[in-house]
Write a protein that holds these residues in place. Structure first.
Motif, PDB file in Angstrom:
ATOM      1  N   GLY A  69       9.015 -74.076  15.747  1.00 56.53           N
ATOM      2  CA  GLY A  69       7.973 -73.101  16.041  1.00 56.53           C
ATOM      3  C   GLY A  69       7.761 -72.901  17.535  1.00 56.53           C
ATOM      4  N   LEU A  70       7.801 -73.974  18.297  1.00 58.07           N
ATOM      5  CA  LEU A  70       7.630 -73.875  19.742  1.00 58.07           C
ATOM      6  C   LEU A  70       8.895 -73.356  20.410  1.00 58.07           C
ATOM      7  N   ARG A  71      10.059 -73.607  19.825  1.00 58.08           N
ATOM      8  CA  ARG A  71      11.301 -73.012  20.341  1.00 58.08           C
ATOM      9  C   ARG A  71      11.240 -71.501  20.248  1.00 58.08           C
ATOM     10  N   MET A  72      10.713 -70.981  19.137  1.00 58.61           N
ATOM     11  CA  MET A  72      10.566 -69.533  18.994  1.00 58.61           C
ATOM     12  C   MET A  72       9.672 -68.974  20.098  1.00 58.61           C
ATOM     13  N   LEU A  73       8.573 -69.669  20.366  1.00 58.25           N
ATOM     14  CA  LEU A  73       7.665 -69.245  21.430  1.00 58.25           C
ATOM     15  C   LEU A  73       8.358 -69.293  22.791  1.00 58.25           C
ATOM     16  N   PHE A  74       9.234 -70.259  22.985  1.00 55.89           N
ATOM     17  CA  PHE A  74       9.963 -70.374  24.249  1.00 55.89           C
ATOM     18  C   PHE A  74      10.816 -69.130  24.505  1.00 55.89           C
ATOM     19  N   ARG A  81       7.820 -52.590  26.399  1.00 50.95           N
ATOM     20  CA  ARG A  81       7.035 -53.279  25.371  1.00 50.95           C
ATOM     21  C   ARG A  81       6.686 -54.676  25.866  1.00 50.95           C
ATOM     22  N   THR A  82       5.514 -55.164  25.507  1.00 50.75           N
ATOM     23  CA  THR A  82       5.018 -56.413  26.089  1.00 50.75           C
ATOM     24  C   THR A  82       4.613 -57.456  25.057  1.00 50.75           C
ATOM     25  N   LEU A  83       4.889 -57.203  23.757  1.00 52.21           N
ATOM     26  CA  LEU A  83       4.450 -58.105  22.706  1.00 52.21           C
ATOM     27  C   LEU A  83       5.624 -58.738  21.975  1.00 52.21           C
ATOM     28  N   GLY A  84       5.474 -60.017  21.645  1.00 48.34           N
ATOM     29  CA  GLY A  84       6.486 -60.719  20.860  1.00 48.34           C
ATOM     30  C   GLY A  84       5.836 -61.434  19.686  1.00 48.34           C
ATOM     31  N   PRO A 141      14.941 -56.155  18.388  1.00 51.55           N
ATOM     32  CA  PRO A 141      15.753 -57.379  18.320  1.00 51.55           C
ATOM     33  C   PRO A 141      15.039 -58.486  17.543  1.00 51.55           C
ATOM     34  N   VAL A 142      15.737 -59.074  16.588  1.00 55.80           N
ATOM     35  CA  VAL A 142      15.210 -60.166  15.781  1.00 55.80           C
ATOM     36  C   VAL A 142      16.065 -61.400  16.035  1.00 55.80           C
ATOM     37  N   ASN A 143      15.432 -62.489  16.397  1.00 57.62           N
ATOM     38  CA  ASN A 143      16.099 -63.749  16.738  1.00 57.62           C
ATOM     39  C   ASN A 143      17.105 -63.577  17.876  1.00 57.62           C
ATOM     40  N   PRO A 144      16.648 -63.049  19.020  1.00 61.54           N
ATOM     41  CA  PRO A 144      17.564 -62.861  20.146  1.00 61.54           C
ATOM     42  C   PRO A 144      18.098 -64.157  20.737  1.00 61.54           C
ATOM     43  N   ASP A 145      17.483 -65.284  20.410  1.00 60.47           N
ATOM     44  CA  ASP A 145      17.993 -66.566  20.912  1.00 60.47           C
ATOM     45  C   ASP A 145      18.992 -67.211  19.950  1.00 60.47           C
ATOM     46  N   LEU A 148       6.057 -54.048  18.807  1.00 56.64           N
ATOM     47  CA  LEU A 148       6.658 -55.325  19.202  1.00 56.64           C
ATOM     48  C   LEU A 148       7.928 -55.107  20.009  1.00 56.64           C
ATOM     49  N   ALA A 149       8.137 -55.974  20.984  1.00 57.75           N
ATOM     50  CA  ALA A 149       9.389 -55.956  21.741  1.00 57.75           C
ATOM     51  C   ALA A 149      10.467 -56.774  21.056  1.00 57.75           C
ATOM     52  N   MET A 150      10.047 -57.810  20.323  1.00 53.43           N
ATOM     53  CA  MET A 150      10.998 -58.742  19.708  1.00 53.43           C
ATOM     54  C   MET A 150      10.290 -59.516  18.612  1.00 53.43           C
ATOM     55  N   ALA A 151      11.079 -60.140  17.746  1.00 53.46           N
ATOM     56  CA  ALA A 151      10.515 -60.992  16.705  1.00 53.46           C
ATOM     57  C   ALA A 151      11.418 -62.189  16.499  1.00 53.46           C
ATOM     58  N   GLU A 152      10.813 -63.363  16.470  1.00 55.02           N
ATOM     59  CA  GLU A 152      11.509 -64.588  16.088  1.00 55.02           C
ATOM     60  C   GLU A 152      11.115 -64.885  14.641  1.00 55.02           C
TER      61      GLU A 152
END
Length: 401
Positions: A344-349, A373-376, A326-330, A282-286
């Motif tokens: 849920g859709l904000r995480m996808l954004f 990495r290309t997966l979130g 990185p976890v919750n980069p936003d 994974l590149a990132m996780a929300e």
């Protein structure tokens, strides 16, 4: 449980997201128009091009009219869905499967919540009739039980646990401070977080996610059609939803150090996506950080850290913006805010921005730009420890090998 999934069969070609905030000057209609308008614009389509809509909202509307009325949709199917805090993710899941089935060429998933000037101080639940055995504690009280349980099971000293939770809050506030769409845009020094008085168990107000207004939207098509709308679509790799049976409420063996529904949905999602080492792939996780101890335990339930090790890795910065994963980069729920139907859709954004390398430079994660990495991953849960629903998605910017 393992489902067959729809890997690489459906693509996201447009997204929109409002700022999550106390929108005293915007109503539900305004938020919906803003989020869907941005999504239409990014995909280069209009409302009439969308064949069917799914709207997720917990308490801002009771039918599809909540969306069809402000958008002036004529002759379109609009389904209103709700699944606690996984409501926005539920809208995405249903829209994606509708496209994958061939029933529709293009679908839209929308999430919205408007609570700040509703006459309530925050979120309110309808008085659903029950048999009198349901818990009456607040969400903060229920999640506060996770921290001492984790500390006891893994031998973490109280002072160290407080440092860990404050470190999670500080990380997410630092990320949110760099995000113009976040509700709270101020970094919080660790020492200030540690000095905050407790409100529920050992949790302070800064261990709790913000209550906000907001909306987010996604447009989905079949993968083979995606390049007609954008040069950089996101492909859906996995969608998994698990509803628990509530046994944790009555089971004396339940110890509050895990959410079994989350572990099950994560395992299912990884199987669908073909992921064998999520930490490395994974590149990132929300992650659904409704409270700081939730993020701690979820890191382990999602397989991003071994059992009993997440607390040390949090202190080492493994999940920071410049960390290994990185976890919750936003900013996460903690800093971005938590309008139930939209989260849920904000995480996808955020995956939409990061994996397509369109996040601002101060927030763009290196695991995408440098490590390739290309997966979130996005994760929602709704409910309480011991009785919840859990959703996990995996999306990617490249087709699977």
């Amino acid at each position: 449980m393992t489902s067959r999934g729809i890997r690489d069969r459906v693509a996201i070609v447009g997204m929109g997201c409002t700022r999550f905030a106390e929108h005293w000057d915007m109503g539900t209609d305004d938020l919906l128009l803003a989020a869907t308008g941005e999504a239409f614009g990014s995909a280069g389509v209009g409302k009439d091009d969308v064949d069917a809509y799914w709207l997720g909202t917990a308490q801002s509307g009771m039918s599809g009219l909540t969306l069809s009325r402000p958008l002036r949709l004529a002759g379109k199917p609009v389904s209103r869905v709700e699944n606690y805090c996984a409501t926005g993710s539920e809208a995405l899941r249903q829209a994606a499967y509708a496209v994958a089935s061939g029933a529709y060429d293009m679908a839209m998933a929308v999430g919205v919540e408007k609570v700040k000037d509703s006459g309530y101080s925050g979120l309110n639940a309808l008085p659903i009739p029950n048999d009198g055995t349901q818990r009456t504690l607040t969400a903060a009280a229920m999640f506060s039980m996770v921290a001492p349980a984790y500390a006891r099971r893994y031998g973490v000293a109280d002072q160290d646990m407080r440092q860990v939770l404050a470190r999670i809050a500080a990380k997410n506030h630092a990320n949110g401070a760099r995000n113009p769409r976040a509700q709270f845009r101020r970094e919080m020094p660790l020492e200030r977080l540690l000095a905050m008085p407790p409100l529920a168990g050992s949790l302070s107000v800064y261990d709790c996610a913000g209550v906000a207004d907001g909306a987010a939207a996604a447009i989905l098509v079949r993968a083979e059609d995606a390049l007609r709308y954008t040069a950089k679509p996101l492909l859906i790799k996995a969608l998994s939803l698990v509803a628990g049976d509530g046994r944790g409420v009555a089971d004396p063996a339940y110890d509050y150090t895990t959410f079994p529904e989350v572990a099950a949905s994560a395992a299912d999602a990884y199987a669908q996506a073909g992921i064998t080492s999520p930490r490395a792939e994974l590149a990132m996780a929300e992650v659904h950080d409704c409270f700081t101890p939730a993020e701690l335990v979820l890191l382990e339930d999602l397989g991003l850290a071994g059992r009993g090790t997440a607390w040390k890795q949090v202190l080492d910065g493994a999940f920071d913006l410049d960390g290994e994963l990185p976890v919750n980069p936003d900013g996460g729920l903690k800093s971005f805010g938590h309008p139930i139907g939209a989260s849920g859709l904000r995480m996808l954004f955020e995956c939409w921005l990061q994996l397509r390398q369109q996040a601002p430079p101060e927030r763009q994660i290196a695991s995408v730009t440098s490590a390739g990495r290309t997966l979130g991953l996005t994760h929602n849960l709704g409910g309480m420890p011991g009785e919840c629903v859990s959703f996990v998605s995996v999306v990617g910017s490249e087709p699977s090998a």
